[in-house]
Design a protein around this motif. Structure first.
Motif, short mmCIF file in Angstrom:
data_model
loop_
_atom_site.label_atom_id
_atom_site.label_comp_id
_atom_site.label_asym_id
_atom_site.label_seq_id
_atom_site.Cartn_x
_atom_site.Cartn_y
_atom_site.Cartn_z
N MET A 42 0.99 -1.17 0.02
CA MET A 42 0.01 0.16 0.00
C MET A 42 1.07 1.15 0.10
O MET A 42 1.91 1.25 0.75
N VAL A 43 0.22 2.11 -0.91
CA VAL A 43 1.27 3.51 -0.81
C VAL A 43 0.23 4.67 -0.81
O VAL A 43 -1.17 4.63 -0.94
N GLU A 44 0.77 5.67 -0.25
CA GLU A 44 -0.33 6.92 0.09
C GLU A 44 -0.56 7.88 -1.07
O GLU A 44 0.49 8.21 -1.89
N ILE A 45 -1.70 8.09 -1.35
CA ILE A 45 -1.93 9.10 -2.36
C ILE A 45 -1.73 10.58 -1.91
O ILE A 45 -2.09 10.97 -1.03
N ALA A 46 -0.91 11.15 -2.60
CA ALA A 46 -0.68 12.58 -2.81
C ALA A 46 -1.69 13.53 -3.47
O ALA A 46 -1.90 14.66 -2.84
N GLN A 47 -2.21 12.98 -4.61
CA GLN A 47 -3.19 13.93 -5.46
C GLN A 47 -3.89 12.71 -6.50
O GLN A 47 -3.01 12.07 -6.89
N VAL A 48 -4.96 12.94 -6.60
CA VAL A 48 -5.98 12.22 -7.27
C VAL A 48 -5.94 12.95 -8.73
O VAL A 48 -6.56 14.23 -8.66
N PHE A 49 -5.73 12.38 -9.80
CA PHE A 49 -5.84 13.20 -10.92
C PHE A 49 -7.10 12.95 -11.78
O PHE A 49 -7.99 13.66 -12.04
N ASN A 50 -7.56 11.81 -11.74
CA ASN A 50 -8.81 10.98 -12.33
C ASN A 50 -8.88 9.75 -11.80
O ASN A 50 -8.06 9.24 -11.09
N ASN A 51 -9.99 8.94 -12.19
CA ASN A 51 -10.11 7.61 -11.75
C ASN A 51 -8.95 6.56 -11.98
O ASN A 51 -8.76 5.81 -11.22
N ASN A 52 -8.39 7.02 -13.02
CA ASN A 52 -7.21 6.13 -13.74
C ASN A 52 -5.75 6.58 -13.21
O ASN A 52 -4.96 5.91 -13.77
N SER A 53 -5.61 7.76 -12.54
CA SER A 53 -4.25 8.11 -12.55
C SER A 53 -4.06 8.79 -10.94
O SER A 53 -5.21 9.74 -10.82
N ALA A 54 -3.05 8.87 -10.66
CA ALA A 54 -2.70 9.55 -9.33
C ALA A 54 -1.14 9.93 -8.96
O ALA A 54 -0.40 9.30 -9.57
N LEU A 55 -1.12 10.85 -8.09
CA LEU A 55 0.31 11.29 -7.76
C LEU A 55 0.34 10.28 -6.36
O LEU A 55 -0.56 10.63 -5.42
N ILE A 56 1.61 9.69 -6.07
CA ILE A 56 1.73 8.98 -4.90
C ILE A 56 3.19 9.47 -4.27
O ILE A 56 3.87 9.77 -4.73
N ASN A 57 3.05 9.10 -2.76
CA ASN A 57 4.41 9.45 -1.96
C ASN A 57 4.96 8.04 -2.08
O ASN A 57 4.55 7.14 -1.63
N LEU A 58 6.39 8.09 -2.01
CA LEU A 58 7.43 6.80 -2.10
C LEU A 58 8.13 6.82 -0.62
O LEU A 58 8.71 6.00 -0.62
N GLY A 59 7.97 8.17 0.03
CA GLY A 59 8.61 8.07 1.40
C GLY A 59 9.91 8.96 0.68
O GLY A 59 10.37 9.21 -0.04
N ASP A 60 10.74 9.35 1.86
CA ASP A 60 12.08 10.13 1.55
C ASP A 60 11.98 11.10 0.73
O ASP A 60 12.69 11.54 -0.13
N HIS A 61 10.70 12.02 0.58
CA HIS A 61 10.13 13.10 -0.10
C HIS A 61 10.31 12.75 -1.73
O HIS A 61 10.39 13.62 -2.48
N LYS A 62 10.02 11.55 -2.08
CA LYS A 62 9.91 11.20 -3.59
C LYS A 62 8.54 10.81 -3.77
O LYS A 62 7.83 10.20 -2.85
N GLN A 63 8.29 11.25 -5.10
CA GLN A 63 6.95 10.86 -5.58
C GLN A 63 7.01 10.33 -7.03
O GLN A 63 8.04 10.25 -7.80
N ALA A 64 5.96 9.76 -7.31
CA ALA A 64 5.90 9.01 -8.74
C ALA A 64 4.39 9.24 -9.25
O ALA A 64 3.37 9.30 -8.37
N ILE A 65 4.10 9.38 -10.42
CA ILE A 65 2.74 9.25 -11.18
C ILE A 65 2.56 7.75 -11.34
O ILE A 65 3.36 6.82 -11.96
N VAL A 66 1.45 7.16 -11.11
CA VAL A 66 0.96 6.02 -11.25
C VAL A 66 -0.53 5.92 -12.37
O VAL A 66 -1.35 6.76 -11.88
N LYS A 67 -0.43 4.90 -13.10
CA LYS A 67 -1.71 4.57 -13.71
C LYS A 67 -2.28 3.25 -13.65
O LYS A 67 -1.38 2.26 -13.45
N GLY A 68 -3.49 3.08 -13.58
CA GLY A 68 -3.94 1.81 -13.55
C GLY A 68 -5.64 2.00 -13.73
O GLY A 68 -6.20 2.94 -13.33
#
Length: 285
Positions: free
Chosen positions: A1-27
Motif C-alpha cells: 500500500m502507498v499513500e496518495i498525494a493527489q488524485v488526477f482522475n479515476n485512472n491516475s494519481a500522484l503517490i508518495n514513495l517516502g523520503d520526499h520522493k513521488q511518482a505518477i501511477v496509472k491503472g
C-alpha cells in the motif's frame, strides 16, 4: 500500500514513495473513490513514472494548469520510455515542450484543423530519436484515442533532438549568465510591446522556463546542430509567422552578441514558437 498525494482522475494519481520522493501511477480504476491521504493498492498499478528531479516535479504541476492530465501522463510515459528503455539522456524542459506539442496537435485533431508535419525527415542522422518518436506516436494514438499519421513522428523526434543531454547541475549554471539572458529577453519583449498578461501568462511562464535551461546549453559542444535541417524549418517559420520570426531573430542575435556565445540554430526555432504563442500571430499561409 502507498499513500496518495493527489488524485488526477479515476485512472491516475500522484503517490508518495517516502523520503520526499513521488511518482505518477496509472491503472484502470486505480483512484476510483480515493482522495488525498488514502492508501492505494500497489497491485492495481499498471504504469509508474518516477519524478526523480526537482524540475520534473515542478513541471508536473506547471503543466496541469492548462493541459489535460491524460496528455500530461502520456508525455511522462513517452519520456520514461526514452530514459529507461533506451537510456536516452534528455533535459527536463522536454516535459514542457513535448506536452505542449501533443496538446496542440490534439486540439487541432479534434477541431479538424490538423495538418501533417512539414518537418524534414532526418531519421538517418537521428536513429534513436526517431525510434523514441515512433513509440511515442503509438502511445499517443492509444492513450488519447486519436489517429495521427506517421509524419507526426518527425515533429516528436525534433523535441528529443533539441533536448538531448545531461541536466546541468546548479554549479554548472552561471548566475550572471542567467540574469543577463533574462534582462536581454525582457528588453526585446518590451521593445516589441510583449508583456505577461492574463491571457498569455502560461505561455510567458513556459518561455521563462525554457530560458532557465539556456544558460546550461551555451557553448555546449554536445548539442548537434544540423544546418540544413534548421534552415528548412527556419524558412518555413519565417513564411508562416513573419512578425514572430523578426522578433525571435532579434532576440537570437542579441543574445549571441551581448553574451559573446554561440547558440544552436535550433534555439531560434523555439524562440519563434514561443513568440508566436505570446503574440498569437495567425499563420500567413
Amino acid at each position: 500500500m502507498v499513500e496518495i498525494a493527489q488524485v488526477f482522475n479515476n485512472n491516475s494519481a500522484l503517490i508518495n514513495l517516502g523520503d520526499h520522493k513521488q511518482a505518477i501511477v496509472k491503472g484502470k480504476g486505480i483512484a476510483f473513490k480515493k482522495s488525498k491521504g488514502s492508501n492505494l493498492e500497489t497491485k492495481k498499478i499498471e504504469k509508474i513514472f518516477y519524478l526523480n528531479t526537482k524540475s520534473s516535479r515542478e513541471n508536473l504541476f506547471f503543466l496541469m494548469k492548462d493541459i489535460p492530465i491524460d496528455v500530461v501522463t502520456t508525455t511522462y510515459e513517452i519520456i520514461d520510455y526514452a530514459k529507461t528503455k533506451l537510456h536516452y539522456n534528455v533535459l527536463d524542459y522536454v516535459y514542457i515542450t513535448l506536452s505542449d506539442h501533443i496538446f496542440g496537435a490534439y486540439q487541432r485533431y479534434l477541431s479538424d484543423t490538423y495538418q501533417e508535419s512539414m518537418v524534414p525527415d532526418m531519421s538517418n542522422q537521428y536513429t534513436t530519436e526517431y525510434l523514441i518518436a515512433s513509440h511515442a506516436l503509438d502511445v499517443i494514438n492509444r492513450n488519447l484515442d486519436v489517429d495521427f499519421p506517421e509524419s507526426e513522428i518527425k515533429s516528436i523526434a525534433l523535441h528529443f533532438i533539441n533536448a538531448k543531454g545531461d541536466e546541468p547541475s546548479a554549479n554548472d549554471l552561471k548566475e550572471s549568465e542567467t540574469i543577463s539572458i533574462n534582462q536581454i529577453v525582457k528588453s526585446v519583449l518590451t521593445d516589441n510591446a510583449i508583456f505577461r498578461r492574463e491571457d498569455n501568462g502560461n505561455y510567458y511562464d513556459r518561455f521563462m522556463i525554457h530560458l532557465q535551461y539556456l544558460a546550461g546549453r551555451l557553448d555546449d559542444q554536445s548539442q548537434e546542430d544540423n544546418a540544413e535541417f534548421s534552415k528548412n524549418l527556419e524558412d518555413e517559420m519565417q513564411s508562416s509567422y513573419p512578425e514572430s520570426f523578426q522578433i525571435a531573430k532579434e532576440l537570437y542575435e542579441r543574445l549571441q552578441t551581448e553574451l559573446d556565445k554561440k547558440l544552436s540554430s535550433n534555439e531560434l526555432l523555439y524562440f519563434i514558437i514561443h513568440i508566436q504563442r505570446l503574440t498569437k500571430e495567425k499563420i500567413t499561409k
